[in-house]
Design an enzyme around this catalytic site. Structure first.
Site, mmCIF file in Angstrom:
data_model
loop_
_atom_site.group_PDB
_atom_site.id
_atom_site.type_symbol
_atom_site.label_atom_id
_atom_site.label_comp_id
_atom_site.label_asym_id
_atom_site.label_seq_id
_atom_site.Cartn_x
_atom_site.Cartn_y
_atom_site.Cartn_z
ATOM 1 C CG ASN A 174 -1.714 1.244 1.398
ATOM 2 O OD1 ASN A 174 -1.798 2.055 0.470
ATOM 3 N ND2 ASN A 174 -2.319 1.424 2.562
ATOM 4 C CE LYS A 186 -0.256 3.401 4.653
ATOM 5 N NZ LYS A 186 -0.225 3.542 6.095
ATOM 6 C CG HIS A 224 -5.966 2.328 5.002
ATOM 7 N ND1 HIS A 224 -5.513 3.302 5.872
ATOM 8 C CD2 HIS A 224 -4.977 1.407 4.914
ATOM 9 C CE1 HIS A 224 -4.295 2.977 6.279
ATOM 10 N NE2 HIS A 224 -3.948 1.827 5.719
ATOM 11 C CD GLU A 264 -2.935 5.864 6.544
ATOM 12 O OE1 GLU A 264 -2.873 5.888 5.301
ATOM 13 O OE2 GLU A 264 -2.073 5.318 7.253
ATOM 14 C CD GLU A 318 -3.753 -2.165 7.304
ATOM 15 O OE1 GLU A 318 -2.649 -2.524 6.867
ATOM 16 O OE2 GLU A 318 -4.241 -1.058 7.063
ATOM 17 N N GLY A 348 2.301 2.538 10.519
ATOM 18 C CA GLY A 348 3.274 3.605 10.338
ATOM 19 C C GLY A 348 3.990 4.007 11.611
ATOM 20 C CB SER A 396 4.964 -1.537 11.814
ATOM 21 O OG SER A 396 4.556 -0.190 12.003
#
Ligand code: PGA
Length: 256
Positions: A13, A15, A99, A101, A171, A177, A217
């Site tokens: 991904n 991003k 996701h 985010e 996730e 991250g 991560s």
């Protein structure tokens, strides 16, 4: 060969990272280093503008192209949006939906995510549905309930056949991250829980068939241990997928 009777999917991904001008180098490196055996499915979910050029550069390789979002609408006056049909027509095979985010920065609700999921499936692509709790939710002991609710709402309109075509990615938001990975035991526990929720809503055969990834991560040094867990069928990889060398090392780890 996956003894779990389901597909292992290693998906990058990107991003909002990397540039179209860097694709040639990335693809060259990837093609050079990608393990040749087909033990797992390899996917790169890139910014939509890079999907078609990257697909051309990776032609003949085993990599499938994905993107990170899609409109919940079919077509029409939705300025700035990209439809599932457009993605499919451009050769895209996978679409990340929900996701964290997008949930956090774009206010995406479970209901909207469910509609996107249906669009992706109706267009013949594979959705990667992301679920996961925040740190305060885990600290409060609410992680299972949070994930189960996300699943219940997003999967509401699906039948078993559609469920079997869906990938779920666990996730935990606190691991994305941050360099702080869930322990293999934590990843296993929640992926098993996700499979149990699928079994309860659908049936045992469907639960056995669905690919459940871990994301947060994941990197070349922790991938093998995470991917060895019985209910972890792959990874959704952000930061480490920006480097084709690291990404290929994770693909390699999926074989072990
Ligand atoms: P990360 O991102 O690997 O950089 O933690 C994972 C993701 O958000 O999919």
């Amino acid at each position: 060969m996956n003894p779990k009777y389901r597909k292992t999917v290693i998906a990058g991904n990107w991003k909002m990272n990397l540039l179209p001008s860097g694709l040639k180098d990335y693809a060259g490196e990837l093609k050079l280093r990608l393990p040749k055996d087909r033990a797992c499915e390899v996917v790169l979910c890139v910014p939509a503008i890079m999907a078609a050029p990257l697909l051309r550069l990776l032609r003949g390789s085993r990599v499938s192209l994905g993107v990170q979002d899609v409109s919940a609408e079919a077509s029409g006056a939705y300025t700035g949006e990209i439809s599932a049909a457009q993605l499919r027509d451009a050769g895209v095979k996978y679409v990340i939906v929900g996701h964290s985010e997008r949930r956090a920065y774009h206010g995406e609700t479970d209901e909207l995510i469910g509609r996107k999921l249906q669009r992706v499936l109706a267009s013949g692509m594979t959705p990667i549905l992301c679920v996961g709790e925040t740190l305060p939710q885990r600290d409060a002991g609410a992680e299972t309930e949070v994930v189960r609710t996300q699943l219940k709402l997003a999967l509401a309109g699906l039948d078993a056949a559609a469920m079997r075509k869906t990938v779920v990615a666990y996730e935990p938001v606190w691991a994305i991250g941050t360099g702080r990975t869930a322990s293999p035991a934590q990843a296993q526990e929640m992926c098993r829980e996700i499979r149990a929720a699928i079994r309860e809503k659908f049936d045992a055969r469907t639960a056995r068939a669905v690919t459940v990834q871990y994301g947060g991560s994941m990197n070349p040094s922790n991938a093998a241990e995470l991917l060895a867990q019985p209910d972890v069928d792959g990874g959704l990889i952000g930061g480490a997928s920006l480097d084709p060398v690291k990404f290929c090392q994770i693909v390699e780890a999926a074989k072990l």
